[in-house]
Design a protein around this motif. Sequence first.
Motif, PDB file in Angstrom:
ATOM      1  N   SER A 186      28.498  38.776  34.833  1.00  0.00           N
ATOM      2  CA  SER A 186      27.264  38.841  33.453  1.00  0.00           C
ATOM      3  C   SER A 186      28.367  39.992  32.711  1.00  0.00           C
ATOM      4  N   ARG A 187      29.307  41.156  33.425  1.00  0.00           N
ATOM      5  CA  ARG A 187      29.694  41.476  33.193  1.00  0.00           C
ATOM      6  C   ARG A 187      31.391  41.593  32.365  1.00  0.00           C
ATOM      7  N   ARG A 188      31.055  40.448  31.821  1.00  0.00           N
ATOM      8  CA  ARG A 188      32.943  40.120  31.519  1.00  0.00           C
ATOM      9  C   ARG A 188      32.444  40.175  29.579  1.00  0.00           C
ATOM     10  N   ILE A 189      33.561  40.312  29.594  1.00  0.00           N
ATOM     11  CA  ILE A 189      34.091  40.850  27.403  1.00  0.00           C
ATOM     12  C   ILE A 189      35.090  39.219  27.117  1.00  0.00           C
ATOM     13  N   PRO A 190      33.886  38.880  26.570  1.00  0.00           N
ATOM     14  CA  PRO A 190      33.675  37.121  26.045  1.00  0.00           C
ATOM     15  C   PRO A 190      34.961  37.125  26.353  1.00  0.00           C
ATOM     16  N   LYS A 191      35.965  37.316  24.715  1.00  0.00           N
ATOM     17  CA  LYS A 191      37.218  36.950  24.301  1.00  0.00           C
ATOM     18  C   LYS A 191      37.754  37.258  25.404  1.00  0.00           C
ATOM     19  N   HIS A 192      37.452  37.950  26.792  1.00  0.00           N
ATOM     20  CA  HIS A 192      38.920  38.200  27.841  1.00  0.00           C
ATOM     21  C   HIS A 192      38.366  37.131  28.696  1.00  0.00           C
ATOM     22  N   VAL A 247      47.920  47.024  36.489  1.00  0.00           N
ATOM     23  CA  VAL A 247      47.019  47.148  36.289  1.00  0.00           C
ATOM     24  C   VAL A 247      46.229  47.189  38.066  1.00  0.00           C
ATOM     25  N   LEU A 248      46.777  46.676  38.652  1.00  0.00           N
ATOM     26  CA  LEU A 248      47.015  45.930  40.074  1.00  0.00           C
ATOM     27  C   LEU A 248      46.644  47.802  40.990  1.00  0.00           C
ATOM     28  N   LEU A 249      48.018  49.213  40.422  1.00  0.00           N
ATOM     29  CA  LEU A 249      48.022  49.876  40.824  1.00  0.00           C
ATOM     30  C   LEU A 249      46.322  50.876  40.004  1.00  0.00           C
ATOM     31  N   MET A 250      45.863  50.736  39.625  1.00  0.00           N
ATOM     32  CA  MET A 250      45.095  51.302  38.683  1.00  0.00           C
ATOM     33  C   MET A 250      43.337  51.009  39.695  1.00  0.00           C
ATOM     34  N   CYS A 251      43.670  49.914  39.931  1.00  0.00           N
ATOM     35  CA  CYS A 251      42.374  49.044  40.479  1.00  0.00           C
ATOM     36  C   CYS A 251      42.935  49.458  42.058  1.00  0.00           C
ATOM     37  N   ASN A 252      43.368  50.205  42.684  1.00  0.00           N
ATOM     38  CA  ASN A 252      43.609  50.447  43.547  1.00  0.00           C
ATOM     39  C   ASN A 252      44.239  49.325  45.161  1.00  0.00           C
ATOM     40  N   ILE A 253      44.441  48.132  44.410  1.00  0.00           N
ATOM     41  CA  ILE A 253      45.518  47.392  45.075  1.00  0.00           C
ATOM     42  C   ILE A 253      46.770  47.602  45.162  1.00  0.00           C
ATOM     43  N   VAL A 254      47.376  47.287  46.370  1.00  0.00           N
ATOM     44  CA  VAL A 254      48.646  47.165  46.295  1.00  0.00           C
ATOM     45  C   VAL A 254      49.214  46.266  47.802  1.00  0.00           C
ATOM     46  N   LEU A 267      42.824  32.488  43.564  1.00  0.00           N
ATOM     47  CA  LEU A 267      42.492  32.258  44.931  1.00  0.00           C
ATOM     48  C   LEU A 267      42.458  33.826  45.585  1.00  0.00           C
ATOM     49  N   TRP A 268      43.064  35.064  45.054  1.00  0.00           N
ATOM     50  CA  TRP A 268      42.963  36.045  45.538  1.00  0.00           C
ATOM     51  C   TRP A 268      42.108  36.592  44.462  1.00  0.00           C
ATOM     52  N   MET A 269      42.341  36.344  44.018  1.00  0.00           N
ATOM     53  CA  MET A 269      41.143  37.033  42.895  1.00  0.00           C
ATOM     54  C   MET A 269      39.305  36.662  42.772  1.00  0.00           C
ATOM     55  N   SER A 270      39.310  35.202  43.567  1.00  0.00           N
ATOM     56  CA  SER A 270      38.326  34.542  43.573  1.00  0.00           C
ATOM     57  C   SER A 270      37.934  35.059  45.294  1.00  0.00           C
ATOM     58  N   SER A 284      28.973  41.961  43.486  1.00  0.00           N
ATOM     59  CA  SER A 284      28.154  43.365  41.822  1.00  0.00           C
ATOM     60  C   SER A 284      28.470  44.119  42.584  1.00  0.00           C
ATOM     61  N   ALA A 285      29.542  45.115  43.180  1.00  0.00           N
ATOM     62  CA  ALA A 285      30.016  46.298  43.518  1.00  0.00           C
ATOM     63  C   ALA A 285      30.773  46.157  42.359  1.00  0.00           C
ATOM     64  N   PHE A 286      30.727  48.018  42.589  1.00  0.00           N
ATOM     65  CA  PHE A 286      31.780  47.950  41.544  1.00  0.00           C
ATOM     66  C   PHE A 286      32.971  47.791  41.039  1.00  0.00           C
ATOM     67  N   HIS A 287      34.005  48.145  42.447  1.00  0.00           N
ATOM     68  CA  HIS A 287      35.873  47.736  42.495  1.00  0.00           C
ATOM     69  C   HIS A 287      35.311  46.204  42.122  1.00  0.00           C
ATOM     70  N   HIS A 288      34.732  45.083  42.585  1.00  0.00           N
ATOM     71  CA  HIS A 288      34.420  44.288  42.297  1.00  0.00           C
ATOM     72  C   HIS A 288      34.607  43.874  40.924  1.00  0.00           C
ATOM     73  N   THR A 289      33.866  44.248  40.163  1.00  0.00           N
ATOM     74  CA  THR A 289      33.744  44.015  39.410  1.00  0.00           C
ATOM     75  C   THR A 289      34.624  44.387  37.975  1.00  0.00           C
ATOM     76  N   MET A 290      35.478  45.845  38.583  1.00  0.00           N
ATOM     77  CA  MET A 290      36.328  46.305  37.834  1.00  0.00           C
ATOM     78  C   MET A 290      37.733  45.714  38.147  1.00  0.00           C
ATOM     79  N   ARG A 291      38.485  44.600  38.988  1.00  0.00           N
ATOM     80  CA  ARG A 291      39.369  44.102  39.134  1.00  0.00           C
ATOM     81  C   ARG A 291      39.300  42.117  38.070  1.00  0.00           C
ATOM     82  N   ARG A 292      37.403  41.934  38.180  1.00  0.00           N
ATOM     83  CA  ARG A 292      37.603  40.693  37.720  1.00  0.00           C
ATOM     84  C   ARG A 292      37.622  41.296  35.875  1.00  0.00           C
ATOM     85  N   LEU A 293      37.258  42.695  35.463  1.00  0.00           N
ATOM     86  CA  LEU A 293      37.421  42.277  34.530  1.00  0.00           C
ATOM     87  C   LEU A 293      39.023  43.054  33.812  1.00  0.00           C
TER      88      LEU A 293
END
Length: 261
Positions: free
Chosen positions: A127-133, A189-196, A207-210, A216-225
């Motif tokens: 639901s939070r997607r950016i259409p062109k992305h 970008v991963l570092l900005m998402c606190n992913i190391v 697969l990792w992203m899936s 619906s957690a905020f950090h999950h939404t940020m990862r998808r975006l």
Amino acid sequence: QILCLRPLVKEHLIYKCGNGEHFSLWFDPWLHGDSVHALYGHMVMFEAGLSKHARVKEVIRDGEWCWPQAPCDVVELQQRVRSIPISTAPDSIHWDKVGEVFSTASAFHGIRQRFLSVDWHDIVWHSRRIPKHAFSLWLALRGAHRTKDKLLAIGVVHSTDCAFLCGETETLQHLFFQCPFSSMVWREVLLMCNIVRPLLSWADEVLWMSTHARGSAFHHTMRRLAFAATVYHLWIERNRRCFKNVFLPYQEIIRLVKQDV
């Protein structure tokens, strides 16, 4: 292409005969889902002595079926129509069942091919997607981006060198994210998402992203975006270099991703 769907759509249409004023006697499928012409051919029109433009009402008299005296095909037809009630209501066409209201949504779901849901569905069409992305990511996941290895195979280009000037062959897997340029962008970008973690192959990144960006957690939404934005801006930068000969540094791509997310 749309006309090719006519036989498929026909399976969902129900012709309910009323006063017979609107239905073609020969060509509309008012006779238990079939047309008279489809069942008996062109000869039945000649035998009945009625015009090919005749309406159903022309064989109705005083609220009863009244076919012309004719050979056996018409006699058989008379027997078949007895179970169809006649009314003063207008003829009507229904979708799937009598009384069902037609909508484009019901038509789409009725005629589309159905496939099993893919694992990456939620990282694209949330639901939070950016259409062109989301569209660009969907193309990448479908392997639909026209990378240079594909273009070479059909004779469009003469070189498969990566647009990011690393000297490797440009493939989808290379662009996302095995190329040094794209890997620097994705790592930041991963570092900005606190992913190391180490960078993975394209299939493993998906697969990792899936697995780690569901819900619906905020950090999950940020990862998808962030994932979709990175794929989008890397592809745009690739095209910018190929078609406009304009080169942005990887820091600018990171800034654009951050700005969008």
